[in-house]
Enzyme design. Structure first.
Site, PDB file in Angstrom:
ATOM      1  N   ASP B  30       0.796  -1.219   0.000  1.00 34.28           N
ATOM      2  CA  ASP B  30       0.000   0.000   0.000  1.00 34.28           C
ATOM      3  C   ASP B  30       0.830   1.271   0.000  1.00 34.28           C
ATOM      4  O   ASP B  30       0.388   2.311   0.485  1.00 34.28           O
ATOM      5  CB  ASP B  30      -0.923  -0.012   1.237  1.00 34.28           C
ATOM      6  CG  ASP B  30      -0.131  -0.047   2.545  1.00 34.28           C
ATOM      7  OD1 ASP B  30      -0.492   0.694   3.482  1.00 34.28           O
ATOM      8  OD2 ASP B  30       0.855  -0.822   2.638  1.00 34.28           O
ATOM      9  N   LYS B 142      -6.314  -0.389   6.756  1.00 32.52           N
ATOM     10  CA  LYS B 142      -5.135  -0.178   7.576  1.00 32.52           C
ATOM     11  C   LYS B 142      -4.930   1.310   7.835  1.00 32.52           C
ATOM     12  O   LYS B 142      -5.199   2.155   6.973  1.00 32.52           O
ATOM     13  CB  LYS B 142      -3.932  -0.827   6.870  1.00 32.52           C
ATOM     14  CG  LYS B 142      -2.549  -0.442   7.367  1.00 32.52           C
ATOM     15  CD  LYS B 142      -2.024   0.734   6.578  1.00 32.52           C
ATOM     16  CE  LYS B 142      -0.589   1.094   6.927  1.00 32.52           C
ATOM     17  NZ  LYS B 142       0.366   0.479   6.032  1.00 32.52           N
ATOM     18  N   GLU B 183      -2.694  -0.272  13.844  1.00 29.52           N
ATOM     19  CA  GLU B 183      -1.226  -0.249  13.741  1.00 29.52           C
ATOM     20  C   GLU B 183      -0.602   0.887  14.542  1.00 29.52           C
ATOM     21  O   GLU B 183      -0.491   2.022  14.058  1.00 29.52           O
ATOM     22  CB  GLU B 183      -0.792  -0.142  12.269  1.00 29.52           C
ATOM     23  CG  GLU B 183       0.737  -0.143  12.119  1.00 29.52           C
ATOM     24  CD  GLU B 183       1.216  -0.050  10.666  1.00 29.52           C
ATOM     25  OE1 GLU B 183       0.363  -0.060   9.754  1.00 29.52           O
ATOM     26  OE2 GLU B 183       2.440   0.041  10.450  1.00 29.52           O
ATOM     27  N   GLU B 185       2.672   1.898  15.388  1.00 26.81           N
ATOM     28  CA  GLU B 185       4.094   1.609  15.196  1.00 26.81           C
ATOM     29  C   GLU B 185       4.971   2.470  16.083  1.00 26.81           C
ATOM     30  O   GLU B 185       4.911   3.696  16.025  1.00 26.81           O
ATOM     31  CB  GLU B 185       4.532   1.802  13.733  1.00 26.81           C
ATOM     32  CG  GLU B 185       6.059   1.622  13.588  1.00 26.81           C
ATOM     33  CD  GLU B 185       6.570   1.560  12.158  1.00 26.81           C
ATOM     34  OE1 GLU B 185       5.761   1.771  11.228  1.00 26.81           O
ATOM     35  OE2 GLU B 185       7.775   1.301  11.976  1.00 26.81           O
ATOM     36  N   LYS B 225      -1.429  -4.675  14.307  1.00 29.56           N
ATOM     37  CA  LYS B 225      -0.167  -4.663  13.556  1.00 29.56           C
ATOM     38  C   LYS B 225       0.849  -3.862  14.372  1.00 29.56           C
ATOM     39  O   LYS B 225       0.994  -2.651  14.199  1.00 29.56           O
ATOM     40  CB  LYS B 225      -0.363  -4.037  12.164  1.00 29.56           C
ATOM     41  CG  LYS B 225       0.941  -3.983  11.335  1.00 29.56           C
ATOM     42  CD  LYS B 225       0.656  -3.674   9.850  1.00 29.56           C
ATOM     43  CE  LYS B 225       1.947  -3.383   9.071  1.00 29.56           C
ATOM     44  NZ  LYS B 225       1.731  -3.325   7.611  1.00 29.56           N
ATOM     45  N   SER B 295       2.678  -8.794   8.363  1.00 27.95           N
ATOM     46  CA  SER B 295       2.123  -7.836   7.428  1.00 27.95           C
ATOM     47  C   SER B 295       3.338  -7.035   6.975  1.00 27.95           C
ATOM     48  O   SER B 295       3.646  -5.985   7.537  1.00 27.95           O
ATOM     49  CB  SER B 295       1.075  -6.936   8.069  1.00 27.95           C
ATOM     50  OG  SER B 295       0.655  -5.955   7.136  1.00 27.95           O
ATOM     51  N   TYR B 358       6.754   7.766   5.496  1.00 34.59           N
ATOM     52  CA  TYR B 358       6.095   7.083   4.379  1.00 34.59           C
ATOM     53  C   TYR B 358       5.916   8.047   3.221  1.00 34.59           C
ATOM     54  O   TYR B 358       5.529   9.184   3.441  1.00 34.59           O
ATOM     55  CB  TYR B 358       4.717   6.583   4.825  1.00 34.59           C
ATOM     56  CG  TYR B 358       4.745   5.135   5.248  1.00 34.59           C
ATOM     57  CD1 TYR B 358       5.598   4.725   6.278  1.00 34.59           C
ATOM     58  CD2 TYR B 358       3.947   4.197   4.642  1.00 34.59           C
ATOM     59  CE1 TYR B 358       5.632   3.403   6.659  1.00 34.59           C
ATOM     60  CE2 TYR B 358       3.972   2.863   5.026  1.00 34.59           C
ATOM     61  CZ  TYR B 358       4.825   2.474   6.036  1.00 34.59           C
ATOM     62  OH  TYR B 358       4.871   1.164   6.425  1.00 34.59           O
TER      63      TYR B 358
END
Lengths: 358, 358
Positions: B30, B142, B183, B185, B225, B295, B358
């Site tokens: 993604d 997500k 998620e 992180e 995640k 994932s 990202y």
């Protein structure tokens, strides 16, 4: 640190795991002087120290019972009492492979501005008291928080106060070598259905585990003592399997797998009901990453008290009644309880008292 | 209600459970247009729609790969793309028993008054977007929240904002038939040790599950995640067994068993590291009441990208490289991965980029 490292860490983990041993559970014999007085009044026994001692000796020396138990919760007075022959109760229990526990809370007080909701007191000098109890032989503790279901209850304030009180108590226990039993009892009083009880139970337990995390409590060294998920006392009863499903689902949604055992309170359930419901939970298929066992007071002692009636000549009979319930609950933790054809007098009697105050 | 009852209740539970099928996991494909641009430029490929389409076709039609996947996360553009022969990617995936997923967040923005901490945006109109994605064939979503470890980080503020953003996103997804991947992180950047990472991970996850409870999210219809628990990127490495032990313990302390599966992100780990660590996690003895799977984005695609380098004639070699990693991770979810003597070019290469955006 996620959990502060208590010097008792390994011992806490071992003791908490031991309490969750399959086939064993806890006898809650920690009635305060006032509360045991009410029980005595029911069977016309005078509430004095000697009678309180005699009752507890009856319970702890009942043949065959201690092997069904991993722990007994005591009131402070009892922690220092002995058998008639002079053996400290703590020794009797230890020899029987049973961990002595101690009730450390000092009862509930009302929260101003609420509709009769309460918080629990007992934090003052709790560390020193725990230390003293550890020296006297206690290895776990209990603190009862109480919530109720009503149109506006439990309120966010009540949930927060009780959860954070429990967490503060828990970490103080761990600093002093005692495994804390975390008990957020949601009273069964009311006309609500089982779905409502499930909803409230999940909300309360989620708050408890957030509070325990915030207070750096070592979950592997704790136990949970919740209510089962049931309809309110004024609502129609449901089957044991329905209680089991709702209860286990609520726990799966809130109780981390690091917690070794869940020791249910019996609330107002009769002795038989409490055994049958516990059995249904242990028969349920699916994930159950903690032991599911009992921490029963009334639901272990009701027939015993009736049989005893305060008379020496009834002791053997009373002890036999206790053994029946201990064995039933031991089997229930293994999902093997067949139901009791030979019910003691009082075993099916509801033990619900409206707005029950300890 | 503890959770609102979505009309998609049963489907959410089934899809979440399916994603956790032993032997399968998720390919995170993604990357936003900007991010895929960085990947493409590292192999000297122009960042145009046709190249992005060609790459994803390469991934989704790689022989033998889809059997190891239960889901693929897509960027919005990709959800509507097709193979060169005109077959929608969503159909390619569905026909092979792979659930299409969709990234729905809109990236991070800084939190004022913090030292570079962020929150994630994307809530505006999210319900309508989810409904649209569901119609297009997506069945899970997500949303990536990002936290960092520093002298004063993560701050209570950052933890709260990210946890509650995730919870709001999660319940909106469930209202619209998408299983939300939660998620949170925690970036690997920093000189901290593994204990610090464990403490922070436990604190963050506890906050997430409190937020999910407050927002009435159906945990059985979610996935988690998280990062694995590791030392910081500037700190000495530890053995996979140590990563595994700390990671599983953190999850045991925070993730309710109602959650069907935990699908780890790979962070800056190399392809081989990520597989070896996942394998060690699945070999840990003890309570693991959720599937532990993958994932992975970079840790599945690194060698593939290098092998492809944008050239038609390399497609087969690139697809072979992907198969190697997909199979490795499938075995890792079963604890049977033996490590690979034949590492693809780049498989051991750390994929850590400091302060990865990202």
């Amino acid at each position: 640190m996620s959990s502060f490292k208590s010097k008792y860490e390994d011992e806490l983990i071992a003791n908490a795991a031991y309490i969750g041993s399959p086939g064993k559970g806890i006898l809650a014999a920690d009635e305060s002087t006032g509360t045991i007085g009410k029980r005595f009044a029911n069977i016309k026994v005078e509430n004095n120290e000697s009678n309180r001692r005699v009752l507890r000796e009856l319970l702890f020396t009942a043949p065959g019972c201690l092997e069904c138990l991993s722990g007994v919760i005591l009131f402070e007075e009892t922690l220092y009492q002995k058998t008639a022959a002079g053996v400290p109760f703590v020794e009797v229990l230890k020899k029987g492979g049973v961990l002595p526990g101690i009730k450390v809370d000092k009862g509930t007080v009302e929260l101003p501005g609420t509709n009769g909701e309460t918080t629990t007191q007992g934090l003052d000098d709790l560390g020193q008291r725990c230390k003293k109890y550890y020296e006297a032989g206690a290895r776990f503790a209990k603190w009862r928080a109480v919530l109720k279901i009503g149109p506006n209850e439990p309120s966010p304030l009540s949930i927060h106060e009780n959860a954070y009180g429990l967490a503060r108590y828990a970490v103080i226990c761990q600093e002093n070598g005692l495994v804390p039993i975390v008990e957020p009892e949601i009273l069964v009083d009311g006309s609500h259905d089982i779905a409502k009880c499930a909803d409230v139970t999940e909300r309360v337990l989620a708050a408890c585990y957030k509070a325990l995390s915030d207070h750096h409590v070592l979950l592997e060294g704790t136990l949970l003592k919740p209510n089962m998920v049931t309809p309110g006392s004024d609502a129609p009863k449901v089957a044991a399997e329905v209680i089991a499903q709702h209860t286990v689902r609520a726990l799966l949604r809130t109780v981390p797998a690091a917690v070794p055992a869940i020791v249910f309170l019996s609330g107002g359930q009769s002795e038989e009901e409490a055994s049958v419901n516990l059995n249904a939970m242990n028969k349920l298929q699916g994930k159950k990453p903690w032991s599911l066992t009992f921490s029963y007071g009334r639901a272990l002692q009701q027939s015993t008290l009736k049989a005893w009636g305060g008379k020496d000549e009834n002791i053997a009979k009373a002890q036999a009644a206790l053994l029946v319930r201990c064995k039933a609950n031991s089997e229930a933790t293994l999902g093997k309880y067949q139901g009791n054809a030979n019910l003691g007098d009082g075993a099916s009697e509801s033990l619900h008292v409206k707005d029950y105050k300890y």
